[in-house]
Design a protein around this motif. Structure first.
Motif, PDB file in Angstrom:
ATOM      1  N   ASP A  38       0.858  -1.189   0.000  1.00 37.89           N
ATOM      2  CA  ASP A  38       0.000   0.000   0.000  1.00 37.89           C
ATOM      3  C   ASP A  38       0.894   1.240   0.000  1.00 37.89           C
ATOM      4  O   ASP A  38       1.460   1.616   1.022  1.00 37.89           O
ATOM      5  CB  ASP A  38      -0.900   0.000   1.230  1.00 37.89           C
ATOM      6  CG  ASP A  38      -1.919   1.144   1.206  1.00 37.89           C
ATOM      7  OD1 ASP A  38      -1.817   1.994   0.299  1.00 37.89           O
ATOM      8  OD2 ASP A  38      -2.801   1.184   2.077  1.00 37.89           O
ATOM      9  N   ASP A  71       3.611  -0.862   5.699  1.00 33.22           N
ATOM     10  CA  ASP A  71       2.532  -0.830   4.708  1.00 33.22           C
ATOM     11  C   ASP A  71       2.718  -1.882   3.621  1.00 33.22           C
ATOM     12  O   ASP A  71       2.144  -1.766   2.534  1.00 33.22           O
ATOM     13  CB  ASP A  71       2.393   0.557   4.068  1.00 33.22           C
ATOM     14  CG  ASP A  71       1.903   1.599   5.055  1.00 33.22           C
ATOM     15  OD1 ASP A  71       1.161   1.217   5.977  1.00 33.22           O
ATOM     16  OD2 ASP A  71       2.267   2.775   4.920  1.00 33.22           O
ATOM     17  N   THR A  72       3.523  -2.874   3.914  1.00 31.25           N
ATOM     18  CA  THR A  72       3.717  -4.002   3.003  1.00 31.25           C
ATOM     19  C   THR A  72       3.530  -5.279   3.801  1.00 31.25           C
ATOM     20  O   THR A  72       4.032  -5.400   4.918  1.00 31.25           O
ATOM     21  CB  THR A  72       5.135  -3.981   2.394  1.00 31.25           C
ATOM     22  OG1 THR A  72       5.339  -2.748   1.719  1.00 31.25           O
ATOM     23  CG2 THR A  72       5.319  -5.127   1.410  1.00 31.25           C
ATOM     24  N   VAL A  73       2.812  -6.247   3.238  1.00 32.98           N
ATOM     25  CA  VAL A  73       2.534  -7.470   3.984  1.00 32.98           C
ATOM     26  C   VAL A  73       2.532  -8.669   3.048  1.00 32.98           C
ATOM     27  O   VAL A  73       2.107  -8.572   1.895  1.00 32.98           O
ATOM     28  CB  VAL A  73       1.176  -7.350   4.724  1.00 32.98           C
ATOM     29  CG1 VAL A  73       0.030  -7.151   3.751  1.00 32.98           C
ATOM     30  CG2 VAL A  73       0.924  -8.547   5.622  1.00 32.98           C
ATOM     31  N   THR A  80      -3.053  -4.481   4.665  1.00 32.24           N
ATOM     32  CA  THR A  80      -2.027  -3.689   5.355  1.00 32.24           C
ATOM     33  C   THR A  80      -2.618  -2.905   6.510  1.00 32.24           C
ATOM     34  O   THR A  80      -1.938  -2.650   7.509  1.00 32.24           O
ATOM     35  CB  THR A  80      -1.345  -2.707   4.381  1.00 32.24           C
ATOM     36  OG1 THR A  80      -2.334  -1.870   3.780  1.00 32.24           O
ATOM     37  CG2 THR A  80      -0.600  -3.457   3.294  1.00 32.24           C
ATOM     38  N   THR A 100      -2.361  -4.512   9.862  1.00 36.81           N
ATOM     39  CA  THR A 100      -1.036  -4.676  10.468  1.00 36.81           C
ATOM     40  C   THR A 100      -0.567  -3.413  11.176  1.00 36.81           C
ATOM     41  O   THR A 100       0.515  -3.393  11.732  1.00 36.81           O
ATOM     42  CB  THR A 100      -0.012  -5.039   9.379  1.00 36.81           C
ATOM     43  OG1 THR A 100       0.137  -3.917   8.492  1.00 36.81           O
ATOM     44  CG2 THR A 100      -0.460  -6.237   8.572  1.00 36.81           C
TER      45      THR A 100
END
Length: 661
Positions: free
Chosen positions: A370, A410-412, A432, A435
């Motif tokens: 994201d 913002d990354t998963v 995201t 998280t």
């Protein structure tokens, strides 16, 4: 030449030709009786004869540093037809490279052919590639509502992703495919980024004018390099000109939401290995078209509207792309990354299975990124912070295939079992967001930081609250204009940058605009160090002369170039204290009194801004207090932002349950 045959130009076009602002042209028209008379348009938007304007500018010494290409574009625009002007620009590119090149597009009018010959002559004198790029950019700007192009920054990012993610070295060269190339932005970016041996560019475009312009652009790219180009004019889905060809990487920004993409006639096509795309899902047809052309281990990066990630009609195909490990990553871009600018478009990163499965075993998850937080609101439409966006996305892509590498914020990595549900929704923000819930320890640290902010804020408030002020004693003031006349300071005004190719970071100065101030105050552009722009250097006072962003401050740090409605004031240190001057100028009442209108869009007349008349030693006392007031404002803004963030984080924790006290 009669007024009927004359090439019309507006005041704005005359300003561009002469390299000045529109206000300067209005002044010429008002002050010089010899200025050409209007031949058309309206009183608000008058039009003039290009030939008469050119002659007047030459007679009055206004064309000293202006190249012939500036005078060419109005004549291309006067051709009227989008297609004819585009084909004429493409033909001019061919003639610039070779004066003996024959006319390919026989449908061009005699007027267009004469213009092609003249443009080719100008190009050979002033630089063929530069002249072509100038004409192409003007053509794109003129027809922006009819075209959907890929911004150069996005094209570069897509090329870097594809080159970084593909498997294996490019032994013997690299082949790139773009089946909907437009004017060739993506292929040109890939050629710029690729530094290996041999490159073959396969590009296709169904619009003849766009295909011709892409050919002209890519021929310049290939000049003096080991690059082969093949540009076809065809509908890639219905009549694939590269059937059977395989590419190492594929880049594409396909047309969106086209219902008439060939659903009926292509129902049994062999390319639909992941399922027949529904009539309402043409984007998934383009995705499978790209995959059908990839070599084993090859990578495709495609721009898609966000609805493709979640529409129910496409869930079976999305599921197949995930199960086979083909869909490796989805990146949500900030609004403004490409047309349509109001939408958060996505990049899908796809990779074909390698010949040797052991080299890259099937993945059990997908990387969802994201990047929407990198938006930078502009004056009319948002635009991303491209440097930060590119760095973030490429860092995220480095986590592909490395399960031991922690992806950035913002990354998963989402396991396939979580994605392969009834919806098969691969929208990054859906995963995201879950998280971002802070841990108990993180929340405690944020409360401590907030407490420190409040302590500092209270200290500044206590010191400022005891300030005493005399009443009834008249204070003598002067204006910035008077200080300039007295030699106490010099005033330089920023302006709109000219159209130039974005310079390399190492040879550039940051450009600050009003739009940057309305965002976060960080310069959002770059200009060559040798540009004639007004710059603010360390110790200069910078003033924003727009009511919606009115402020003044002392610049501290390396030089920055200033855009329109920004001003640099350099003080004589023996007469003025810079911080004292900035403090006086930034008073809101000062800006209101100097404003030219009452609306938020009005300008502030910098020369009318009031400044106290005080001896230098007393200015120093005022300057210290002004600096404390600025620190108070900064702490207040930081506490506001921190407090709102804490309220949201604490609310999330409460809603998740587990309250112990």
């Amino acid at each position: 030449m009669s007024t009927h045959d004359a090439v019309p130009v507006s005041l704005a076009e005359i300003a561009r030709i002469a390299g000045v602002g529109r206000a300067a042209v209005s002044n010429w028209r008002r002050r010089h009786d010899s200025f050409p008379t209007r031949i058309g348009g309206t009183d608000v938007s008058p039009q003039f004869s290009l030939a008469e304007v050119e002659q007047w500018l030459r007679d009055n010494g206004k064309l000293k540093d202006v190249g012939g290409r500036e005078l060419l574009w109005p004549r291309f625009e006067a051709l009227g037809s989008r297609n004819e002007s585009g084909l004429a620009v493409a033909e001019a590119a061919r003639r610039m490279r070779s004066s003996r090149a024959r006319i390919v597009h026989a449908e061009l009018s005699a007027q267009a052919r004469d213009l092609v010959a003249e443009a080719a002559k100008v190009g050979r004198e002033e630089g063929p590639r530069e002249t072509f790029e100038f004409l192409l950019q003007r053509w794109l700007e003129t027809h922006v509502r009819q075209l959907s192009t890929t911004p150069p920054q996005l094209a570069t990012l897509m090329a870097r992703i594809a080159l970084a993610v593909r498997l294996g070295p490019a032994e013997g060269g690299l082949t790139l495919l773009d089946p909907a190339c437009g004017t060739g932005h993506l292929a040109a970016a890939a050629a710029q980024e690729y530094d290996g041996p041999g490159l073959e560019l396969l590009a296709c475009e169904r619009d003849p004018a766009l295909a011709a312009l892409a050919s002209g652009r890519l021929e310049f790219v290939a000049q003096d390099r080991d690059i082969r180009t093949r540009i076809a004019t065809a509908d890639s889905l219905r009549d694939d000109p590269f059937a059977g060809a395989k590419a190492d990487i594929a880049l594409c920004n396909p047309p969106f939401n086209e219902r008439d993409w060939g659903y009926e006639e292509l129902a049994t096509d062999q390319r639909w290995t992941h399922g027949l795309p529904p009539r309402t899902e043409p984007e998934l047809a383009w995705v499978q078209h790209l995959l059908s052309h990839l070599k084993p281990g090859g990578t495709a990066v495609v721009v898609l509207p966000p609805a493709v990630a979640s529409r129910r009609a496409g869930r079976r195909i999305r599921g197949s792309l995930l199960r086979t490990g083909t869909l490796r990553a989805v990146v949500s871009l900030p609004p403004g990354s490409a047309q349509p600018h109001s939408v958060s478009l996505q990049l899908w990163v796809l990779r074909a299975a390698p010949d040797n499965p052991a080299a890259a075993p099937p993945s059990q998850d997908a990387l969802l990124v994201d990047a929407t937080r990198f938006a930078r609101p502009g004056t009319r439409e948002p635009s991303p912070d491209w440097d930060s966006l590119g760095s973030f996305v490429l860092t995220a892509m480095a986590a592909l295939g490395h399960s031991d590498q922690e992806p950035p914020e913002d990354t998963v990595r989402v396991p396939l079992l979580d994605l392969l549900d009834d919806e098969v929704d691969v929208t990054p923000g859906r995963y995201t967001a879950a998280t971002t819930e802070p841990s108990h320890k993180e929340l405690a640290l944020k409360w401590d930081e907030f407490g420190s902010l409040l302590t500092d804020l209270a200290d500044h408030a206590r010191r400022l609250s005891v300030l005493g002020f005399e009443t009834g004693t008249p204070q003598t003031t002067t204006t910035v204009g008077e200080l300039v006349k007295a030699g106490a300071l010099t005033l330089r005004a920023g302006r709109q940058p000219s159209e130039t190719v974005p310079p390399a970071r190492g040879a550039a100065v940051p450009l600050l605009t009003i739009a940057d101030l309305l965002h976060d105050g960080t310069p959002g552009g770059l200009l060559p160090t040798d540009s004639a722009h007004a710059t603010a250097e360390d110790g200069d006072v910078v003033v924003a002369g727009a009511a919606r962003a009115f402020k003044a401050w002392v610049h501290e740090g390396p030089p920055i170039a200033l855009g329109p409605q920004l001003y640099a004031l350099r003080v004589d240190a023996e007469k003025l204290d810079a911080h004292f001057l900035a403090g006086c100028l930034r008073a809101p009442a000062n800006g209101r009194q100097a404003g030219t209108h009452a609306s938020a869009s009005s300008r502030v007349d910098i020369r009318r801004l009031q400044v106290l008349q005080l001896p230098l030693e007393k200015q120093t006392v005022y300057a210290g207090t002004f600096r404390r007031l600025r620190a108070f404002e900064a702490l207040l803004a930081a506490a506001d932002s921190s407090g709102k963030g804490l309220a949201g984080d604490t609310s999330d924790r409460l809603a998740a349950g587990g309250l112990t006290t």
